[in-house]
Write a protein that holds these residues in place. Structure first.
Motif, PDB file in Angstrom:
ATOM      1  N   ASP A 121       0.541   4.236  -2.638  1.00  0.00           N
ATOM      2  CA  ASP A 121       0.265   5.597  -2.165  1.00  0.00           C
ATOM      3  C   ASP A 121       1.362   6.563  -2.604  1.00  0.00           C
ATOM      4  OD1 ASP A 121      -2.045   4.693  -0.937  1.00  0.00           O
ATOM      5  OD2 ASP A 121      -1.187   4.701   1.098  1.00  0.00           O
ATOM      6  N   GLN A 176       0.827  -1.208   0.000  1.00  0.00           N
ATOM      7  CA  GLN A 176       0.000   0.000   0.000  1.00  0.00           C
ATOM      8  C   GLN A 176       0.861   1.258   0.000  1.00  0.00           C
ATOM      9  OE1 GLN A 176      -3.592   0.113   0.007  1.00  0.00           O
ATOM     10  NE2 GLN A 176      -3.108   2.210  -0.558  1.00  0.00           N
ATOM     11  N   ARG A 217       1.034   7.347  -6.285  1.00  0.00           N
ATOM     12  CA  ARG A 217      -0.137   8.211  -6.467  1.00  0.00           C
ATOM     13  C   ARG A 217       0.205   9.661  -6.094  1.00  0.00           C
ATOM     14  NH1 ARG A 217      -5.662   7.769  -6.698  1.00  0.00           N
ATOM     15  NH2 ARG A 217      -5.631   5.520  -6.382  1.00  0.00           N
TER      16      ARG A 217
END
Length: 181
Positions: free
Chosen positions: A21, A17, A24
């Motif tokens: 993240d 994750q 992003r």
């Protein structure tokens, strides 16, 4: 009048994750000329389901994934979406990893230590139909091609002479304009 901002539909396939993240945030913080519509998958099975439901311009895929690994996932993706642009994104720069992703149809291979501007350049390159490799990866591909005379025919690189020329120029950190000339 400013040119319209282009939106790129991007799928990030990574089991961490924090990595998803980070990518992003990195891309969204640079949305001056490009806008990213980003979706995520933490494994190959979820990624394939998402690709069947939605069209993506580019897929960033990790090599090491739970269940199906990166090459296996990419093989399934290519069954359904032959023309989708795929960038392998990995911590691993060993030739065997690079080769397996390229053999399954990756349009490029970048390392996770890439700078934001390089990531955007890599995405733009594969969207334009050009392969893109991190410098460290390009050097490994060149070294492999140089030693291919010692490798049995069934183990040789699938890169064309032109791709090898381009890789050499990338490794020399030439710009796209310099390479094109």
């Amino acid at each position: 009048m400013e040119p319209p901002i282009r939106t790129i539909r991007l799928l990030i396939i990574d089991d961490h994750q924090m990595v998803r993240d980070g990518i992003r945030v990195m891309l969204e913080s640079r949305e001056n000329f490009l806008r990213f519509d980003i979706d995520e998958a933490e494994n190959g099975e979820i990624a394939v389901r998402k690709i069947l439901k939605k069209d993506f311009d580019v897929v960033l895929i990790d090599y090491q994934l739970p269940g199906m690994n990166g090459p296996e996932t990419l093989q399934k993706i290519r069954l359904y979406k032959k023309d989708i642009k795929v960038l392998a994104l990995s911590n691993y720069d060993e030739f065997s990893y690079v080769r397996s992703m390229i053999n399954e149809g990756a349009n490029g291979y970048i390392l996770k230590n890439i700078e934001p501007s390089q990531l955007i350049h890599a995405i733009e390159s594969v969207l334009a139909g050009k392969p893109y490799y991190s410098n460290e990866v390009a050097v490994k591909l060149i070294d492999s091609a140089k030693s291919s005379d010692k490798i049995p025919a069934n183990e040789k690189s699938n890169l064309s002479n032109r791709e090898l020329e381009i890789l050499k120029m990338i490794a020399l950190e030439m710009t796209n304009d310099e390479i094109a000339k």
